[in-house]
Design a protein around this motif. Structure first.
Motif, PDB file in Angstrom:
ATOM      1  N   ARG A  26       0.975  -1.053  -0.143  1.00 35.11           N
ATOM      2  CA  ARG A  26       0.132  -0.154  -0.047  1.00 35.11           C
ATOM      3  C   ARG A  26       0.960   1.330  -0.012  1.00 35.11           C
ATOM      4  N   ALA A  27       2.076   1.427   0.755  1.00 35.82           N
ATOM      5  CA  ALA A  27       2.854   2.372   0.967  1.00 35.82           C
ATOM      6  C   ALA A  27       3.364   2.780  -0.595  1.00 35.82           C
ATOM      7  N   ARG A  28       3.893   1.359  -1.205  1.00 34.85           N
ATOM      8  CA  ARG A  28       4.568   1.747  -2.466  1.00 34.85           C
ATOM      9  C   ARG A  28       3.340   2.222  -3.432  1.00 34.85           C
ATOM     10  N   PHE A  29       2.245   1.733  -3.427  1.00 36.82           N
ATOM     11  CA  PHE A  29       1.093   2.086  -4.251  1.00 36.82           C
ATOM     12  C   PHE A  29       1.004   3.694  -4.280  1.00 36.82           C
ATOM     13  N   TRP A  30       0.808   4.206  -3.005  1.00 31.25           N
ATOM     14  CA  TRP A  30       0.607   5.610  -2.737  1.00 31.25           C
ATOM     15  C   TRP A  30       1.975   6.333  -3.115  1.00 31.25           C
ATOM     16  N   ALA A  31       3.047   5.885  -2.967  1.00 34.52           N
ATOM     17  CA  ALA A  31       4.380   6.552  -3.389  1.00 34.52           C
ATOM     18  C   ALA A  31       4.083   6.591  -5.048  1.00 34.52           C
ATOM     19  N   ASP A  32       3.754   5.312  -5.647  1.00 34.42           N
ATOM     20  CA  ASP A  32       3.919   5.700  -7.138  1.00 34.42           C
ATOM     21  C   ASP A  32       2.764   6.604  -7.764  1.00 34.42           C
ATOM     22  N   TYR A  33       1.644   6.736  -7.008  1.00 28.85           N
ATOM     23  CA  TYR A  33       0.506   7.491  -7.152  1.00 28.85           C
ATOM     24  C   TYR A  33       1.297   9.143  -7.069  1.00 28.85           C
ATOM     25  N   ILE A  34       1.653   9.099  -6.129  1.00 29.13           N
ATOM     26  CA  ILE A  34       2.206  10.740  -5.609  1.00 29.13           C
ATOM     27  C   ILE A  34       3.388  11.034  -6.621  1.00 29.13           C
ATOM     28  N   ASP A  35       4.293  10.201  -7.078  1.00 34.62           N
ATOM     29  CA  ASP A  35       5.286  10.425  -7.901  1.00 34.62           C
ATOM     30  C   ASP A  35       4.821  10.640  -9.271  1.00 34.62           C
ATOM     31  N   CYS A  36       3.732   9.929  -9.598  1.00 39.49           N
ATOM     32  CA  CYS A  36       3.340   9.962 -11.034  1.00 39.49           C
ATOM     33  C   CYS A  36       2.271  11.259 -11.317  1.00 39.49           C
ATOM     34  N   LYS A  37       1.731  11.721 -10.191  1.00 38.21           N
ATOM     35  CA  LYS A  37       0.543  12.747 -10.383  1.00 38.21           C
ATOM     36  C   LYS A  37       0.722  14.113  -9.847  1.00 38.21           C
ATOM     37  N   VAL A  38       1.424  14.179  -8.645  1.00 37.88           N
ATOM     38  CA  VAL A  38       1.274  15.684  -8.004  1.00 37.88           C
ATOM     39  C   VAL A  38       2.132  16.695  -8.667  1.00 37.88           C
TER      40      VAL A  38
ATOM     41  N   TYR B 295      -8.089  11.841  -3.559  1.00 42.01           N
ATOM     42  CA  TYR B 295      -7.544  10.658  -3.523  1.00 42.01           C
ATOM     43  C   TYR B 295      -6.627  10.413  -2.181  1.00 42.01           C
ATOM     44  N   LEU B 296      -5.579  11.455  -2.058  1.00 42.29           N
ATOM     45  CA  LEU B 296      -4.815  11.730  -0.952  1.00 42.29           C
ATOM     46  C   LEU B 296      -5.283  11.759   0.375  1.00 42.29           C
ATOM     47  N   ALA B 297      -6.345  12.639   0.404  1.00 39.12           N
ATOM     48  CA  ALA B 297      -7.239  12.854   1.485  1.00 39.12           C
ATOM     49  C   ALA B 297      -8.073  11.560   1.803  1.00 39.12           C
ATOM     50  N   GLY B 298      -8.641  11.114   1.095  1.00 43.52           N
ATOM     51  CA  GLY B 298      -9.173   9.900   1.265  1.00 43.52           C
ATOM     52  C   GLY B 298      -8.352   8.699   1.957  1.00 43.52           C
ATOM     53  N   THR B 299      -7.165   8.749   1.318  1.00 44.58           N
ATOM     54  CA  THR B 299      -6.460   7.590   2.039  1.00 44.58           C
ATOM     55  C   THR B 299      -5.772   8.014   3.445  1.00 44.58           C
ATOM     56  N   LEU B 300      -5.607   9.303   3.552  1.00 46.60           N
ATOM     57  CA  LEU B 300      -5.209   9.553   5.058  1.00 46.60           C
ATOM     58  C   LEU B 300      -6.330   9.582   5.875  1.00 46.60           C
ATOM     59  N   GLY B 301      -7.553   9.878   5.493  1.00 48.39           N
ATOM     60  CA  GLY B 301      -8.714   9.870   6.263  1.00 48.39           C
ATOM     61  C   GLY B 301      -8.534  10.617   7.581  1.00 48.39           C
TER      62      GLY B 301
END
Lengths: 219, 222
Positions: B96-108, B137-143
């Motif tokens: 899960r950490a790698r998934f969000w890392a990839d998302y952050i790296d590709c998108k932000v 999406y980031l706010a959603g996963t932070l909750g």
């Protein structure tokens, strides 16, 4: 049923899905393969990958893992007693991750453009793609595999593109083997492994799929 | 140059360099910083030699061996220096950490750049909406958690926090405030900045915003 503990949502021609299938085969893991109809995404796929809505998705004990390279690492860490896919020392592991990341950033776009663009743009795209392959070829060097004697993570990241080469060579009218013979030799070496040869579809089948898809899209 | 000699090649505005500095600070690893000051016109020989593929900072040198790509560097640090781990312990948590890392790296960062790199009102509006969608999406996963990992500042927090130095520039040119849309994410930014490892590693957002103003002038956007 043992297989239902591990489920793979996938699409047969996907080079990203193939990476996961190879990793599962290397580890001898039984799993339930669920072919996805991609234009018409299933409720399960959308539930298990709500952010990207893409295959492959591995579902292990009900929990989803997304993104092919992340799935392969998860498989390696979870089933760690057999056939390690990552090197053991941190520095070589970092190199393996670097090259898998390079493949992810560069290969797909460059390969597809080399076949689908036209005229001067296509020539430029072919040149760029060959340059990328030469970088990868240089990294493999005289070694049997990316990181040395053992087939692993970085090899898995790249080898699944091999069954797609024929499609873009045909469309782009060029030969990858002519430009990068050592890379093709490496690919053929990987194909001697059952996990790879039983996973990668026949190149002509991929070509037929691609041409049918383009015709359906009016391209 | 003994064992565990660590150097980091950086550039002051790069959020990718900043995140490695935070990771080094969190893990209490001493290092020497080598600053690249002119990435646009004149990259140093050391940079070109140690990262011939991408020619980019950051580059970490551990006993003179180079490691490139910031997320890869931080993963390497967590494996080579196991004390004070940044990653979750279990394989699923790591995935899960790698998934969000990839998302952050590709998108932000690209989404943010799209906001300030145009003058056209409709392009700015579209870019702002795209950026906010990513924040959703980031706010959603932070909750309701304090940090992305849970109650411990870790890998995903480290990857994102450096990028937030550019957020005030996005807010300025997109004419929005993140805290109006995602207050818990804004609170996470404040909470993270309260950590010394973060405040001492990150460039000030004012300095970044001034850089963006300068870049816009250079491209005839101001």
């Amino acid at each position: 049923m043992v297989g239902s503990e591990v489920i793979l949502l996938d699409f047969w021609p996907s080079m990203f899905g193939m990476r996961v299938r190879i990793a599962l085969a290397e580890k001898g893991i039984e799993y339930d393969y669920k072919e996805q109809d991609l234009p018409d995404k299933s409720t399960l796929l959308l539930e298990m990958n709500p952010v990207h809505k893409k295959i492959p998705v591995l579902i292990h004990k009900g929990k989803p893992i997304n993104e092919s390279c992340i799935i392969v690492q998860y498989i390696d860490e979870t089933w760690k007693d057999k056939s390690p896919l990552m090197p053991s020392d941190p520095y070589t592991r970092a190199q393996a991750r670097f090259w898998a990341d390079y493949v992810d950033k560069k290969v797909y776009d460059a390969l597809t453009k080399s076949g689908t663009l036209k005229g001067e743009e296509q020539e430029k795209a072919k040149k760029e793609f060959i340059e990328i392959l030469k970088v990868l070829e240089g990294q493999i060097g005289e070694k049997p595999y990316f990181m040395g004697e053992s087939f692993g993570y970085a090899d898995i990241a790249l080898v699944t593109f091999y069954c797609w080469f024929y499609t873009f060579e045909t469309l782009g009218n060029y030969s990858i083997e002519k430009e990068c013979p050592k890379l093709i030799a490496w690919a053929k070496r990987c194909m001697q492994r059952e996990s790879v040869s039983k996973t990668l579809p026949d190149s002509k089948k991929i070509y037929e799929f691609f041409m049918e898809m383009r015709s359906k899209l009016g391209l | 140059m003994g064992k565990d000699d660590v150097k980091l090649m950086t550039m002051w505005a790069s959020p990718f360099c900043m995140r490695v500095k935070v990771a080094l600070a969190e893990k209490e690893i001493a290092y020497e910083e080598i600053q690249e000051n002119d990435l646009l016109t004149c990259k140093s020989d050391l940079l070109l030699k140690s990262n011939p593929v991408h020619k980019q900072v950051p580059v970490l040198f551990h006993d003179d061996k180079p490691i490139c790509e910031s997320t890869n560097i931080i993963t390497y640090l967590d494996e080579a220096f196991p004390a004070k781990p940044l990653f979750p312990e279990c394989a699923y948590g790591r995935s899960r950490a790698r998934f969000w890392a990839d998302y952050i790296d590709c998108k932000v960062h690209p989404a943010g750049r799209a906001i300030w790199s145009t003058k056209e009102k409709d392009e700015v509006e579209a870019a702002k909406n795209n950026f906010l969608e990513i924040m959703k999406y980031l706010a959603g996963t932070l909750g309701d958690k304090d940090y992305f990992n849970g109650d411990k500042f870790g890998f995903v927090d480290i990857l994102l926090i450096g990028l937030t130095t550019w957020f005030p520039a996005y807010e300025k040119y997109g004419d929005f405030k993140l805290e109006d849309h995602y207050p818990k994410l804004a609170a996470w930014i404040t909470r993270s900045w309260a950590r010394e490892t973060v405040s001492e590693s990150l460039t000030s957002p004012e300095k970044i915003t001034n850089l963006v103003i300068m870049l816009r002038k250079m491209h005839g956007l101001e």
